[in-house]
Design a protein around this motif. Structure first.
Motif, PDB file in Angstrom:
ATOM      1  N   ARG A 194       0.830  -1.209   0.000  1.00 28.31           N
ATOM      2  CA  ARG A 194       0.000   0.000   0.000  1.00 28.31           C
ATOM      3  C   ARG A 194       0.864   1.258   0.000  1.00 28.31           C
ATOM      4  NH1 ARG A 194      -2.776  -3.113   3.712  1.00 28.31           N
ATOM      5  NH2 ARG A 194      -2.002  -1.868   5.458  1.00 28.31           N
ATOM      6  N   ALA A 195       1.949   1.239   0.784  1.00 32.37           N
ATOM      7  CA  ALA A 195       2.820   2.410   0.876  1.00 32.37           C
ATOM      8  C   ALA A 195       3.495   2.709  -0.458  1.00 32.37           C
ATOM      9  CB  ALA A 195       3.869   2.203   1.968  1.00 32.37           C
ATOM     10  N   VAL A 196       3.903   1.674  -1.167  1.00 28.79           N
ATOM     11  CA  VAL A 196       4.540   1.875  -2.472  1.00 28.79           C
ATOM     12  C   VAL A 196       3.621   2.661  -3.396  1.00 28.79           C
ATOM     13  CG1 VAL A 196       5.261   0.668  -4.576  1.00 28.79           C
ATOM     14  CG2 VAL A 196       6.104  -0.088  -2.367  1.00 28.79           C
ATOM     15  N   LEU A 197       2.353   2.357  -3.352  1.00 23.23           N
ATOM     16  CA  LEU A 197       1.384   3.022  -4.219  1.00 23.23           C
ATOM     17  C   LEU A 197       0.969   4.404  -3.707  1.00 23.23           C
ATOM     18  CD1 LEU A 197      -0.909  -0.030  -5.038  1.00 23.23           C
ATOM     19  CD2 LEU A 197       0.864   0.985  -6.482  1.00 23.23           C
ATOM     20  N   ALA A 198       0.929   4.582  -2.389  1.00 18.10           N
ATOM     21  CA  ALA A 198       0.335   5.793  -1.821  1.00 18.10           C
ATOM     22  C   ALA A 198       1.329   6.899  -1.480  1.00 18.10           C
ATOM     23  CB  ALA A 198      -0.464   5.437  -0.565  1.00 18.10           C
ATOM     24  N   VAL A 199       2.543   6.560  -1.066  1.00 15.45           N
ATOM     25  CA  VAL A 199       3.485   7.562  -0.556  1.00 15.45           C
ATOM     26  C   VAL A 199       4.103   8.350  -1.698  1.00 15.45           C
ATOM     27  CG1 VAL A 199       5.647   7.888   0.710  1.00 15.45           C
ATOM     28  CG2 VAL A 199       3.955   6.249   1.539  1.00 15.45           C
ATOM     29  N   ARG A 200       4.174   9.667  -1.513  1.00 17.44           N
ATOM     30  CA  ARG A 200       4.784  10.538  -2.528  1.00 17.44           C
ATOM     31  C   ARG A 200       5.485  11.704  -1.820  1.00 17.44           C
ATOM     32  NH1 ARG A 200      -0.771  11.372  -5.248  1.00 17.44           N
ATOM     33  NH2 ARG A 200      -0.432   9.203  -4.982  1.00 17.44           N
ATOM     34  N   SER A 201       6.319  12.389  -2.558  1.00 18.47           N
ATOM     35  CA  SER A 201       6.988  13.583  -2.030  1.00 18.47           C
ATOM     36  C   SER A 201       6.102  14.793  -2.257  1.00 18.47           C
ATOM     37  CB  SER A 201       8.326  13.809  -2.732  1.00 18.47           C
ATOM     38  OG  SER A 201       9.246  12.831  -2.344  1.00 18.47           O
ATOM     39  N   CYS A 202       6.070  15.669  -1.260  1.00 21.85           N
ATOM     40  CA  CYS A 202       5.295  16.899  -1.370  1.00 21.85           C
ATOM     41  C   CYS A 202       5.948  17.813  -2.408  1.00 21.85           C
ATOM     42  CB  CYS A 202       5.214  17.595  -0.021  1.00 21.85           C
ATOM     43  SG  CYS A 202       4.368  19.191  -0.059  1.00 21.85           S
ATOM     44  N   GLU A 203       5.146  18.309  -3.324  1.00 24.85           N
ATOM     45  CA  GLU A 203       5.656  19.192  -4.375  1.00 24.85           C
ATOM     46  C   GLU A 203       6.057  20.558  -3.840  1.00 24.85           C
ATOM     47  OE1 GLU A 203       1.246  20.605  -5.858  1.00 24.85           O
ATOM     48  OE2 GLU A 203       2.040  18.680  -6.471  1.00 24.85           O
ATOM     49  N   VAL A 204       5.606  20.899  -2.627  1.00 22.69           N
ATOM     50  CA  VAL A 204       5.911  22.209  -2.053  1.00 22.69           C
ATOM     51  C   VAL A 204       7.161  22.154  -1.181  1.00 22.69           C
ATOM     52  CG1 VAL A 204       5.058  24.080  -0.574  1.00 22.69           C
ATOM     53  CG2 VAL A 204       3.483  22.870  -2.104  1.00 22.69           C
ATOM     54  N   CYS A 205       7.167  21.253  -0.177  1.00 30.18           N
ATOM     55  CA  CYS A 205       8.240  21.272   0.817  1.00 30.18           C
ATOM     56  C   CYS A 205       9.202  20.096   0.753  1.00 30.18           C
ATOM     57  CB  CYS A 205       7.644  21.363   2.222  1.00 30.18           C
ATOM     58  SG  CYS A 205       6.866  19.832   2.799  1.00 30.18           S
ATOM     59  N   GLY A 206       8.798  18.976   0.118  1.00 31.38           N
ATOM     60  CA  GLY A 206       9.676  17.809   0.048  1.00 31.38           C
ATOM     61  C   GLY A 206       9.404  16.768   1.110  1.00 31.38           C
ATOM     62  N   ASN A 207       8.420  16.998   1.986  1.00 39.41           N
ATOM     63  CA  ASN A 207       8.018  16.011   2.982  1.00 39.41           C
ATOM     64  C   ASN A 207       7.454  14.788   2.261  1.00 39.41           C
ATOM     65  OD1 ASN A 207       7.315  14.840   5.431  1.00 39.41           O
ATOM     66  ND2 ASN A 207       5.454  16.044   5.684  1.00 39.41           N
ATOM     67  N   VAL A 208       7.369  13.654   2.945  1.00 35.82           N
ATOM     68  CA  VAL A 208       6.696  12.503   2.370  1.00 35.82           C
ATOM     69  C   VAL A 208       5.344  12.336   3.053  1.00 35.82           C
ATOM     70  CG1 VAL A 208       8.737  11.270   1.583  1.00 35.82           C
ATOM     71  CG2 VAL A 208       7.913  10.881   3.876  1.00 35.82           C
ATOM     72  N   ASP A 209       4.331  12.025   2.251  1.00 32.94           N
ATOM     73  CA  ASP A 209       2.959  11.914   2.728  1.00 32.94           C
ATOM     74  C   ASP A 209       2.201  11.091   1.707  1.00 32.94           C
ATOM     75  OD1 ASP A 209       0.461  12.382   3.966  1.00 32.94           O
ATOM     76  OD2 ASP A 209       0.966  14.451   4.447  1.00 32.94           O
ATOM     77  N   THR A 210       0.925  10.906   1.946  1.00 32.41           N
ATOM     78  CA  THR A 210       0.102  10.204   0.961  1.00 32.41           C
ATOM     79  C   THR A 210      -0.647  11.187   0.081  1.00 32.41           C
ATOM     80  OG1 THR A 210      -1.676  10.047   2.593  1.00 32.41           O
ATOM     81  CG2 THR A 210      -0.182   8.153   2.389  1.00 32.41           C
ATOM     82  N   GLN A 211      -0.366  12.477   0.257  1.00 30.09           N
ATOM     83  CA  GLN A 211      -0.968  13.508  -0.591  1.00 30.09           C
ATOM     84  C   GLN A 211       0.073  14.572  -0.894  1.00 30.09           C
ATOM     85  OE1 GLN A 211      -4.000  14.752   2.219  1.00 30.09           O
ATOM     86  NE2 GLN A 211      -2.834  16.557   2.812  1.00 30.09           N
ATOM     87  N   SER A 212      -0.146  15.314  -1.954  1.00 30.10           N
ATOM     88  CA  SER A 212       0.728  16.419  -2.307  1.00 30.10           C
ATOM     89  C   SER A 212      -0.123  17.567  -2.824  1.00 30.10           C
ATOM     90  CB  SER A 212       1.731  15.994  -3.383  1.00 30.10           C
ATOM     91  OG  SER A 212       2.614  17.049  -3.686  1.00 30.10           O
ATOM     92  N   PRO A 213      -0.059  18.726  -2.168  1.00 35.17           N
ATOM     93  CA  PRO A 213       0.764  19.088  -1.030  1.00 35.17           C
ATOM     94  C   PRO A 213       0.468  18.224   0.204  1.00 35.17           C
ATOM     95  CG  PRO A 213      -0.284  21.035  -1.970  1.00 35.17           C
ATOM     96  CD  PRO A 213      -0.861  19.851  -2.648  1.00 35.17           C
ATOM     97  N   CYS A 214       1.487  18.085   1.047  1.00 34.85           N
ATOM     98  CA  CYS A 214       1.375  17.240   2.228  1.00 34.85           C
ATOM     99  C   CYS A 214       0.415  17.855   3.240  1.00 34.85           C
ATOM    100  CB  CYS A 214       2.752  17.028   2.854  1.00 34.85           C
ATOM    101  SG  CYS A 214       3.476  18.496   3.620  1.00 34.85           S
ATOM    102  N   SER A 215       0.113  17.110   4.287  1.00 36.64           N
ATOM    103  CA  SER A 215      -0.838  17.590   5.292  1.00 36.64           C
ATOM    104  C   SER A 215      -0.321  18.832   6.017  1.00 36.64           C
ATOM    105  CB  SER A 215      -1.159  16.483   6.295  1.00 36.64           C
ATOM    106  OG  SER A 215       0.027  15.999   6.893  1.00 36.64           O
ATOM    107  N   ILE A 216       0.981  19.001   6.127  1.00 35.46           N
ATOM    108  CA  ILE A 216       1.536  20.196   6.771  1.00 35.46           C
ATOM    109  C   ILE A 216       1.339  21.411   5.864  1.00 35.46           C
ATOM    110  CG2 ILE A 216       3.677  21.314   7.542  1.00 35.46           C
ATOM    111  CD1 ILE A 216       4.587  18.541   8.532  1.00 35.46           C
ATOM    112  N   CYS A 217       1.691  21.269   4.595  1.00 34.51           N
ATOM    113  CA  CYS A 217       1.533  22.387   3.659  1.00 34.51           C
ATOM    114  C   CYS A 217       0.056  22.732   3.423  1.00 34.51           C
ATOM    115  CB  CYS A 217       2.207  22.065   2.328  1.00 34.51           C
ATOM    116  SG  CYS A 217       4.011  22.046   2.437  1.00 34.51           S
ATOM    117  N   ALA A 218      -0.821  21.732   3.519  1.00 37.58           N
ATOM    118  CA  ALA A 218      -2.247  21.955   3.284  1.00 37.58           C
ATOM    119  C   ALA A 218      -2.975  22.481   4.523  1.00 37.58           C
ATOM    120  CB  ALA A 218      -2.899  20.655   2.817  1.00 37.58           C
ATOM    121  N   ASP A 219      -2.308  22.516   5.660  1.00 38.40           N
ATOM    122  CA  ASP A 219      -2.938  22.946   6.917  1.00 38.40           C
ATOM    123  C   ASP A 219      -3.114  24.464   6.913  1.00 38.40           C
ATOM    124  OD1 ASP A 219      -3.706  23.537   9.504  1.00 38.40           O
ATOM    125  OD2 ASP A 219      -2.157  22.295  10.446  1.00 38.40           O
ATOM    126  N   PRO A 220      -4.353  24.967   6.886  1.00 38.54           N
ATOM    127  CA  PRO A 220      -4.573  26.419   6.827  1.00 38.54           C
ATOM    128  C   PRO A 220      -4.125  27.145   8.094  1.00 38.54           C
ATOM    129  CG  PRO A 220      -6.657  25.264   7.119  1.00 38.54           C
ATOM    130  CD  PRO A 220      -5.609  24.218   6.881  1.00 38.54           C
TER     131      PRO A 220
END
Length: 198
Positions: free
Chosen positions: A50-76
């Protein structure tokens, strides 16, 4: 060579490549996985798939998450923080998050400058950092206190001149709970230079 077949040997060799695991530790881990096949090995294998398919690098900061932008960058709630913390790798970002540093944003360099290892400015995400810099009041260089880390910090500082952001770095010195006679001379020297008024 371990007995038990090429599949087990391959698993040992792959686990031995992980940080902190040598061949002996990898062998013990594999034997434990085999003993706990239903409770541990099968769920671990499924989680890795599952991780192979879901994990990606954040296009904004370079963090790894299952979404891009990552949850940190997307946090208002982090939108008006005004502080961007620059780290060498994702492990450093996660350590700062565990420490609860606050509603800040991050930038992952992907390493440090190291001419001996063939790592130059183009191998790191420094250009992206320079583009992001004008959006922040302060940029904190949270790189390790190694020769390569300090070289990287100086290079970035020179590149950030004129960005409008104040550039700072983490304090270095005596750790909380540290005893002076156990610290190296460089740490003690830096702690004395960076002393503050009580």
């Amino acid at each position: 060579m371990a007995s038990g077949g090429p599949e087990i040997e391959q698993l040992i060799q792959l686990l031995a490549r992980l940080p902190g695991l040598g061949p002996r530790s990898a062998r013990r881990a594999v034997l434990h996985l085999i003993k706990k096949k239903d409770q541990l090995m099968i769920p671990l294998s499924a989680a890795l798939d599952r991780a192979v398919l879901a994990v990606r690098s954040c296009e904004v900061c370079g963090n790894v998450d299952t979404q891009s932008p990552c949850s940190i960058c997307a946090d208002p709630r982090r939108g008006d923080a005004g502080m961007l913390i620059v780290v060498e790798d994702v492990a450093d970002l996660w350590a700062l998050e565990r420490a609860g540093v606050g509603a800040v944003r991050y930038h992952v360099l992907g390493g440090v400058l190291s001419p001996l290892d063939g790592v130059g400015p183009d191998d790191l995400s420094i250009d992206m950092l320079i583009r992001r810099a004008p959006d922040y009041r302060e940029i904190v260089l949270a790189v390790n206190a190694t020769v390569e880390g300090q070289t990287t910090a100086h290079y970035i500082t020179d590149r950030l001149v004129g960005s409008g952001a104040k550039v700072t770095r983490l304090a270095h010195g005596v750790p909380v709970g540290g005893e002076l006679d156990y610290l190296d001379e460089g740490t003690l020297s830096q702690a004395l230079k960076a002393r503050t008024e009580i």
